[in-house]
Design a protein around this motif. Structure first.
Motif, PDB file in Angstrom:
ATOM      1  N   ALA A 351       0.845  -1.196   0.000  1.00  0.00           N
ATOM      2  CA  ALA A 351       0.000   0.000   0.000  1.00  0.00           C
ATOM      3  C   ALA A 351       0.881   1.247   0.000  1.00  0.00           C
ATOM      4  O   ALA A 351       1.833   1.331   0.767  1.00  0.00           O
ATOM      5  N   PRO A 352       0.599   2.230  -0.846  1.00  0.00           N
ATOM      6  CA  PRO A 352       1.409   3.459  -0.856  1.00  0.00           C
ATOM      7  C   PRO A 352       1.242   4.215   0.468  1.00  0.00           C
ATOM      8  O   PRO A 352       0.132   4.273   1.001  1.00  0.00           O
ATOM      9  N   PRO A 353       2.313   4.790   0.999  1.00  0.00           N
ATOM     10  CA  PRO A 353       2.191   5.537   2.260  1.00  0.00           C
ATOM     11  C   PRO A 353       1.226   6.703   2.154  1.00  0.00           C
ATOM     12  O   PRO A 353       0.553   7.050   3.128  1.00  0.00           O
ATOM     13  N   GLU A 354       1.131   7.321   0.952  1.00  0.00           N
ATOM     14  CA  GLU A 354       0.205   8.431   0.772  1.00  0.00           C
ATOM     15  C   GLU A 354      -1.239   7.970   0.938  1.00  0.00           C
ATOM     16  O   GLU A 354      -2.054   8.657   1.563  1.00  0.00           O
ATOM     17  N   GLN A 355      -1.551   6.780   0.406  1.00  0.00           N
ATOM     18  CA  GLN A 355      -2.906   6.253   0.544  1.00  0.00           C
ATOM     19  C   GLN A 355      -3.207   5.917   2.003  1.00  0.00           C
ATOM     20  O   GLN A 355      -4.301   6.211   2.508  1.00  0.00           O
ATOM     21  N   ILE A 356      -2.253   5.308   2.691  1.00  0.00           N
ATOM     22  CA  ILE A 356      -2.454   4.948   4.092  1.00  0.00           C
ATOM     23  C   ILE A 356      -2.779   6.197   4.914  1.00  0.00           C
ATOM     24  O   ILE A 356      -3.716   6.218   5.717  1.00  0.00           O
ATOM     25  N   GLY A 357      -1.992   7.263   4.705  1.00  0.00           N
ATOM     26  CA  GLY A 357      -2.202   8.485   5.463  1.00  0.00           C
ATOM     27  C   GLY A 357      -3.551   9.112   5.193  1.00  0.00           C
ATOM     28  O   GLY A 357      -4.263   9.511   6.129  1.00  0.00           O
ATOM     29  N   VAL A 358      -3.946   9.200   3.928  1.00  0.00           N
ATOM     30  CA  VAL A 358      -5.221   9.823   3.583  1.00  0.00           C
ATOM     31  C   VAL A 358      -6.390   8.990   4.103  1.00  0.00           C
ATOM     32  O   VAL A 358      -7.364   9.535   4.645  1.00  0.00           O
ATOM     33  N   VAL A 359      -6.320   7.669   3.945  1.00  0.00           N
ATOM     34  CA  VAL A 359      -7.385   6.795   4.450  1.00  0.00           C
ATOM     35  C   VAL A 359      -7.533   6.953   5.964  1.00  0.00           C
ATOM     36  O   VAL A 359      -8.646   7.093   6.483  1.00  0.00           O
ATOM     37  N   MET A 360      -6.411   6.968   6.670  1.00  0.00           N
ATOM     38  CA  MET A 360      -6.469   7.075   8.120  1.00  0.00           C
ATOM     39  C   MET A 360      -7.049   8.417   8.558  1.00  0.00           C
ATOM     40  O   MET A 360      -7.942   8.473   9.420  1.00  0.00           O
ATOM     41  N   VAL A 361      -6.565   9.494   7.951  1.00  0.00           N
ATOM     42  CA  VAL A 361      -7.027  10.823   8.356  1.00  0.00           C
ATOM     43  C   VAL A 361      -8.497  11.024   8.000  1.00  0.00           C
ATOM     44  O   VAL A 361      -9.279  11.513   8.822  1.00  0.00           O
ATOM     45  N   LEU A 362      -8.902  10.635   6.793  1.00  0.00           N
ATOM     46  CA  LEU A 362     -10.301  10.795   6.401  1.00  0.00           C
ATOM     47  C   LEU A 362     -11.216   9.994   7.321  1.00  0.00           C
ATOM     48  O   LEU A 362     -12.268  10.487   7.757  1.00  0.00           O
ATOM     49  N   ASN A 363     -10.825   8.764   7.610  1.00  0.00           N
ATOM     50  CA  ASN A 363     -11.623   7.927   8.503  1.00  0.00           C
ATOM     51  C   ASN A 363     -11.769   8.582   9.875  1.00  0.00           C
ATOM     52  O   ASN A 363     -12.869   8.641  10.434  1.00  0.00           O
ATOM     53  N   LEU A 364     -10.682   9.087  10.408  1.00  0.00           N
ATOM     54  CA  LEU A 364     -10.727   9.705  11.735  1.00  0.00           C
ATOM     55  C   LEU A 364     -11.459  11.043  11.714  1.00  0.00           C
ATOM     56  O   LEU A 364     -12.037  11.453  12.733  1.00  0.00           O
ATOM     57  N   MET A 365     -11.454  11.740  10.586  1.00  0.00           N
ATOM     58  CA  MET A 365     -12.239  12.971  10.491  1.00  0.00           C
ATOM     59  C   MET A 365     -13.728  12.664  10.487  1.00  0.00           C
ATOM     60  O   MET A 365     -14.532  13.428  11.019  1.00  0.00           O
ATOM     61  N   ILE A 366     -14.104  11.536   9.894  1.00  0.00           N
ATOM     62  CA  ILE A 366     -15.490  11.084  10.002  1.00  0.00           C
ATOM     63  C   ILE A 366     -15.799  10.779  11.473  1.00  0.00           C
ATOM     64  O   ILE A 366     -16.908  11.013  11.962  1.00  0.00           O
ATOM     65  N   GLY A 367     -14.770  10.273  12.187  1.00  0.00           N
ATOM     66  CA  GLY A 367     -14.938  10.010  13.616  1.00  0.00           C
ATOM     67  C   GLY A 367     -15.255  11.264  14.418  1.00  0.00           C
ATOM     68  O   GLY A 367     -15.905  11.196  15.465  1.00  0.00           O
TER      69      GLY A 367
END
Length: 425
Positions: A351-367
């Motif tokens: 998995a690209p590190p850029e994708q990991i970071g965006v997925v994590m941040v977007l998910n937590l912003m939904i949180g």
């Protein structure tokens, strides 16, 4: 050791201890209980905040505060109204686009809501919108801020996962535009079904040109930031410093509304906000050290890779973990705890590190939109003087476009990784 740490941490959260206190105190008790060196508490805490990339955090907070103090948000609001206000549901579209514009200055969801939330709800109510709907779209649109550069959560992730901060900031551009499109498309559907009102603004060319000219210096802020990152002239930390200098320059020489008192007040608020963030960073670093001593990152990585070596499967697992964690943990604390544990396994799976970071941040912003710890909900409740339950009901319909955006970012790594890799080859 880990079980003791998590039990104490959970107890502290249940009794409503602040997240930073829960992280630090649970770590300290565990270290003492297992006769580990107590000097680690201070050593790990200090080392975690002795970081050059983290210098960008207070400076971006300060830059956003300075731009807000100039009063330019009102001009930008009126400018966007002239562009899209006359379509059905126009004020809701204005809300989303204004969040995208302000995202290039703030980098934080709570800053977006704090600066514009009350004004957005008030203006939408004046146009005949339901207050609950107005609060809901304002909160949902604020998720754009932490994705589009300068994103404070992405900088925190880059520090925790030890990956390129510049690439991560650039990786947020396309997903932020995707979220914007998803929210505006959803508003268009609602506007047609519920016959939402059109804005009563009467745009004229002279008025539009005047507002464009007034707003231009502030609108150039993200251009300056992204252009500098792309040119290689500076990294995230230098970009933050230049953004602060630029905000002071236009506030004093162009808008002439940035007074000494406003500068002092904004600096004081920045110090308080930075202290809160760095307290969490320091406490989370000690918490993560205890987990590392018990080899949790290695065990978690082996467990994840034992399930599958398909990056998509692992990202889906990560999303499930984050959706639960985001309901109870503050986003920065969740990034600092979870990122070092899961990132190595995801990188190993491809998995690209850029994708990991965006997925994590977007998910937590939904949180941030989910109780019981959804800080965006509390912020809007305070800003718009609305009952908490009414705010929750208002934002509920907007989970659909946000989850669709999250699914697309998870399924298609190119949405996050293509632009930074293309521009920085």
């Amino acid at each position: 050791m880990t079980l003791t740490l998590l039990v104490i941490f959970a107890i502290l959260l249940v009794i409503r201890a602040p997240i930073s206190v829960a992280l630090g105190l649970s770590s300290g008790i565990t270290i003492f209980w297992y006769s580990l060196p107590l000097s680690v508490l201070l050593q790990r805490a200090v080392n975690s905040i002795d970081s050059s990339p983290l210098l960008a955090v207070p400076m971006f907070i300060l830059a956003a505060g300075l731009l807000t103090a100039t009063g330019v948000t009102r001009y930008m609001f009126d400018l966007v109204r002239m562009v899209v206000g006359r379509v059905r549901g126009g004020m809701a579209h204005v809300n989303v686009l204004l969040s995208l514009v302000f995202a290039g200055m703030s980098g934080a969801a709570l800053a977006d809501i704090g600066a514009m939330g009350a004004m957005q709800v008030r203006e939408m109510q004046a146009q005949g919108y339901n207050r609950r709907f107005a609060a809901g779209i304002s909160i949902a649109a604020a998720t754009i801020g932490p994705i589009f550069p300068p994103s404070i959560p992405l900088i925190i992730f880059a520090t925790a996962a030890e990956v390129s901060g510049v690439k991560l900031l650039l990786a947020g551009i396309v997903p932020a535009l995707l979220i914007t499109a998803m929210l505006m498309g959803y508003i268009a559907l609602i506007a047609k079904r519920q016959n939402l009102p059109r804005d009563d603004v009467s745009p004229t060319l002279p008025a539009f040109l005047k507002l464009s000219l007034i707003s231009l210096p502030a609108l150039l802020t993200p251009v300056l930031l992204i252009g500098g990152l792309l040119s290689g002239m500076f990294g995230p930390t230098e970009a933050a410093g230049i953004t602060v200098a630029y905000a002071i320059l236009i506030g004093v020489l162009i808008y002439r509304t940035l007074t000494l008192r406003a500068l002092i007040d904004t600096t004081r608020e920045t110090v308080l906000a930075t202290a809160n963030i760095l307290f969490v960073v320091a406490a989370a670093a000690v918490f993560a050290w205890v987990l590392t001593m018990d080899q949790i990152p290695a065990k978690a990585g082996a467990w994840m890779l034992g399930i599958s070596d398909n990056p998509l499967v692992l990202l889906l697992i990560l999303n499930l973990v984050l959706l639960v964690a985001g309901m109870f943990l503050e986003s920065i604390a969740a990034i600092l705890i979870i990122a070092p544990i899961v990132t190595p396994a995801l990188l190993q799976a491809g998995a690209p590190p850029e994708q990991i970071g965006v997925v994590m941040v977007l998910n937590l912003m939904i949180g941030l939109l989910t109780p019981p710890v959804g800080m965006s909900l509390y912020m809007m409740s305070i800003a718009a003087k609305m009952p908490f339950g009414e705010v929750v009901r208002g934002v509920a319909p907007f989970f659909l476009p946000l989850f669709v955006a999250l699914a697309l970012v998870t399924l298609f790594p190119g949405l996050s990784a293509w632009l930074p890799n293309y521009l920085m080859e």
